[in-house]
Design a protein around this motif. Structure first.
Motif, PDB file in Angstrom:
ATOM      1  N   ILE A  74       0.815  -1.217   0.000  1.00 34.72           N
ATOM      2  CA  ILE A  74       0.000   0.000   0.000  1.00 34.72           C
ATOM      3  C   ILE A  74       0.851   1.272   0.000  1.00 34.72           C
ATOM      4  N   THR A  75       2.121   1.165   0.337  1.00 40.64           N
ATOM      5  CA  THR A  75       2.954   2.380   0.299  1.00 40.64           C
ATOM      6  C   THR A  75       3.426   2.693  -1.119  1.00 40.64           C
ATOM      7  N   SER A  80      -1.513   2.716  -4.074  1.00 42.96           N
ATOM      8  CA  SER A  80      -2.330   3.584  -3.227  1.00 42.96           C
ATOM      9  C   SER A  80      -3.270   4.431  -4.079  1.00 42.96           C
ATOM     10  N   CYS A  81      -2.851   4.744  -5.299  1.00 38.99           N
ATOM     11  CA  CYS A  81      -3.758   5.476  -6.188  1.00 38.99           C
ATOM     12  C   CYS A  81      -4.941   4.613  -6.575  1.00 38.99           C
ATOM     13  N   ALA A  84      -7.247   4.375  -3.763  1.00 42.28           N
ATOM     14  CA  ALA A  84      -8.079   5.567  -3.585  1.00 42.28           C
ATOM     15  C   ALA A  84      -9.298   5.496  -4.483  1.00 42.28           C
ATOM     16  N   THR A  87     -11.746   2.763  -3.112  1.00 39.70           N
ATOM     17  CA  THR A  87     -12.467   3.152  -1.893  1.00 39.70           C
ATOM     18  C   THR A  87     -13.489   4.237  -2.188  1.00 39.70           C
ATOM     19  N   VAL A  97     -14.516  -1.115   2.584  1.00 34.13           N
ATOM     20  CA  VAL A  97     -13.386  -1.739   1.906  1.00 34.13           C
ATOM     21  C   VAL A  97     -12.488  -2.485   2.880  1.00 34.13           C
ATOM     22  N   VAL A  98     -12.212  -3.713   2.544  1.00 30.46           N
ATOM     23  CA  VAL A  98     -11.271  -4.498   3.339  1.00 30.46           C
ATOM     24  C   VAL A  98      -9.956  -4.534   2.585  1.00 30.46           C
ATOM     25  N   LEU A  99      -8.925  -4.043   3.223  1.00 30.28           N
ATOM     26  CA  LEU A  99      -7.633  -3.942   2.566  1.00 30.28           C
ATOM     27  C   LEU A  99      -6.741  -5.113   2.926  1.00 30.28           C
ATOM     28  N   GLY A 100      -6.233  -5.791   1.929  1.00 31.17           N
ATOM     29  CA  GLY A 100      -5.278  -6.868   2.194  1.00 31.17           C
ATOM     30  C   GLY A 100      -3.990  -6.606   1.442  1.00 31.17           C
ATOM     31  N   THR A 101      -2.874  -6.839   2.094  1.00 27.91           N
ATOM     32  CA  THR A 101      -1.602  -6.643   1.406  1.00 27.91           C
ATOM     33  C   THR A 101      -0.846  -7.958   1.336  1.00 27.91           C
ATOM     34  N   ARG A 230      11.507   0.295  -5.905  1.00 26.62           N
ATOM     35  CA  ARG A 230      12.459   1.388  -6.012  1.00 26.62           C
ATOM     36  C   ARG A 230      13.888   0.844  -5.892  1.00 26.62           C
ATOM     37  N   GLU A 302      -6.000   6.227 -10.509  1.00 24.77           N
ATOM     38  CA  GLU A 302      -7.183   6.288  -9.660  1.00 24.77           C
ATOM     39  C   GLU A 302      -8.422   5.857 -10.418  1.00 24.77           C
TER      40      GLU A 302
ATOM     41  N   SER B  80      -0.153   6.296   3.998  1.00 24.97           N
ATOM     42  CA  SER B  80       0.022   4.945   3.469  1.00 24.97           C
ATOM     43  C   SER B  80       1.098   4.203   4.255  1.00 24.97           C
ATOM     44  N   GLU B  91      -2.669  -8.229  10.202  1.00 28.17           N
ATOM     45  CA  GLU B  91      -2.661  -9.480   9.458  1.00 28.17           C
ATOM     46  C   GLU B  91      -1.924 -10.569  10.222  1.00 28.17           C
ATOM     47  N   VAL B  97      -8.234  -5.841   7.933  1.00 30.88           N
ATOM     48  CA  VAL B  97      -8.280  -4.387   8.047  1.00 30.88           C
ATOM     49  C   VAL B  97      -9.353  -3.769   7.161  1.00 30.88           C
TER      50      VAL B  97
END
Lengths: 338, 338
Positions: A74-75, A80-81, A84, A87, A97-101, A230, A302, B80, B91, B97
DNA sequence: GCGTGGCGGGAAAGCGCTTTCCAGCGCTGC
DNA sequence: GCAGCGCTGGAAAGCGCTTTCCCGCCACGC
């Protein structure tokens, strides 16, 4: 503390109506309720601070108000866009929204999908990039089937031969167009910092780029694979610099990698764009603030999230739908004539 | 499609045991079950592809596996990063989440909390910054009370006089230390690009900065308020440039604002740091890739998310706990001697 | 030999909702 | 005048789990 929660039954009793009536008033039932009772229920509910128990509703209705969103990291601005966008649409639809990474682990993707299935999420947006790993793919496909069998919908962002609704960015076409634009600038010797070879997105962008170079009659690029991050871009760039190849222009398959690569070039005293031109892919918002500004292929990130959420939320037929999103070449200061 | 879901009852019947036994096997009940039955249940569950219905479990247990996370804008690296920390911890604890975004609207925060309450989320991390708006604050406080009454836990990131567990970054101390460091570089005339005046975070950083300048015997800064975003920083910087003030060093109360300000300076041909030094606050990851590298006060953002999640997940007493996180001044290329 | 206690198994009572089904009522149409 | 209908309100049957309570069994200790 832990004052027991106000239940519908309490509201009903307090208001002097039946459970059924209270339920009908407090939720958009098709049935009519007389204004008098309706008012009374509404007032007591308000007064008691009644909030319906979502689990109970989900159980009774056999459908929840959850929408899953699965991303690698998510970073990462790319994700993240998209998040957005997803959501925004979900919240407008009154869903949650349930966020899973996944941290880029394919098996996590399967786990998350299974969890989401347990929660009877009504839909899931998978924003991770597909791999070519057969085993992982088939497990994922099985889990997706299980999910849809249950009446849930799934949409993927980026191509996936998974039989789900999909938002497909023009990776190949974008790569190709970019290559041609860069060739027009007079560059003859290219390098590509590719992601891990099993990532479909990376492969497509690379393939498109190669095709574009071929179109322009330019020799194939040197290809260096690194992690899709990166730091992966940083490492790949260092590797490129320490190799003998004398390239004048490098294409990193994602902006994030390009940022890492630029850092490496800067450290090594390679000037951008004087000594080396560089371009990325995605057009993440942070690009606005790099120096020099990075050339790239713009994707409406987005909006892609919004489209995916839209696909997954309005029922649609059984047919898997595909929405193509074009990339647009944006040349900025990081690429110069050669 | 929509093949009805496998239920515990089916598993039990298939395995020839009672519902109770099946339940005990498939969840860590305190009760023992003989190995033979246990095996049989496990096998049939596996075979049938059984996944427990989370809503039903939540209802029966009166507690769900949801953790709420409320942020202003998930594309902002500040949030983020925190989100990454929160999701990691959640998790690991086998929780899920739920992401809510407010778009910086205080009333959305209240709405989201109410939704989360409806879902019987077991905990919530509020990562938005508090405002000094009395009305909004009291509504929020009421909603938080309602939430905790129900047995849910709430933690805030950044200070909040809300009686919840809190992770408090050293905003004031960080601002102060930064001011002193910058004064040591010889600057005499400062400007601060502050956020909206009702944001507590922005105020604290500003107050700390002023105190630091006072410590160093430097005149108070010019203060320009703008939105708490990249564009807010951009606008504020433009405003600063068009004013008559001859400052040599500017402090933007967040990195994101500082990035916007740098863009404005760049456009106007103001060289950083030769003509103007600039510093931010937070140390978001993207800072690594700006040119010149931005001086800032480092906050361990991801860790703050982890701490908040940790606070909110291990029961703790009734006492509201506070964890202070220190900011560390990091001088980079964007600030020079004067 | 029999009360005791521990233990593994099952029946069944919820958890807080939704929704079906039925009862009652005031109309209409013949 | 009454069958039939449409409409509102309530009783009650679930939804898929967890957990309490009870029962039968076995090993003990006296």
């Amino acid at each position: 503390m832990s004052a027991r929660q106000v239940t519908l039954a309490e509201v009903a009793k307090q208001a002097g109506v039946s459970l059924a009536t209270a339920s009908r008033v407090l939720n958009g039932s098709t049935r009519q309720v007389s204004e008098e009772l309706s008012d009374r229920v509404l007032r007591t509910a308000e007064q008691l601070g009644y909030v319906p128990n979502a689990s109970a509703q989900a159980l009774a209705r056999n459908s929840s108000s959850l929408v899953g969103l699965v991303v690698h990291d998510i970073t990462d601005p790319y994700f993240s866009c998209i998040a957005a966008g997803v959501t925004r649409v979900a919240e407008e639809a009154g869903l949650v929204v349930v966020l899973g990474t996944t941290g880029r682990r394919p098996e996590r993707e399967v786990e998350l999908l299974s969890t989401l299935r347990a929660h009877r999420a009504r839909a899931v947006v998978l924003a991770g990039s597909r791999t070519t790993d057969r085993v992982a793919q088939s497990r994922l496909a099985a889990e997706i089937d299980a999910f849809t069998e249950q009446g849930g919908r799934v949409a993927c962002v980026s191509q996936a031969k998974l039989g789900t609704d999909t938002v497909v960015p023009g990776n190949r076409a974008g790569g190709r167009a970019l290559a041609r634009s860069l060739a027009e600038l007079g560059h003859k010797k290219f390098a590509v910092l590719g992601g891990p070879s099993e990532l479909v997105v990376a492969r497509d962008r690379l393939a498109g780029f190669k095709a574009g170079l071929a179109d322009a009659g330019v020799a194939p690029p040197v290809v260096i694979n690194g992690a899709f991050t990166r730091d992966g871009g940083y490492e790949a760039a260092l590797q490129l610099l320490s190799s003998k190849s004398r390239v004048t222009c490098v294409f990193a398959v994602t902006d994030v990698m390009a940022m890492g690569a630029m850092a490496a070039l800067r450290e090594r005293g390679v000037r951008v764009p004087e000594d080396m031109s560089i371009a990325g892919f995605d057009d993440i918002p942070t690009l606005r603030d790099t120096v020099p500004a990075l050339s790239t292929v713009r994707l409406p990130l987005e909006q892609m999230g919004e489209i995916a959420a839209g696909l997954v939320l309005d029922a649609g037929g059984d047919e898997a739908r595909t929405v193509r999103v074009a990339g647009e070449v944006v040349l900025r200061a990081s690429t110069a004539h050669n």
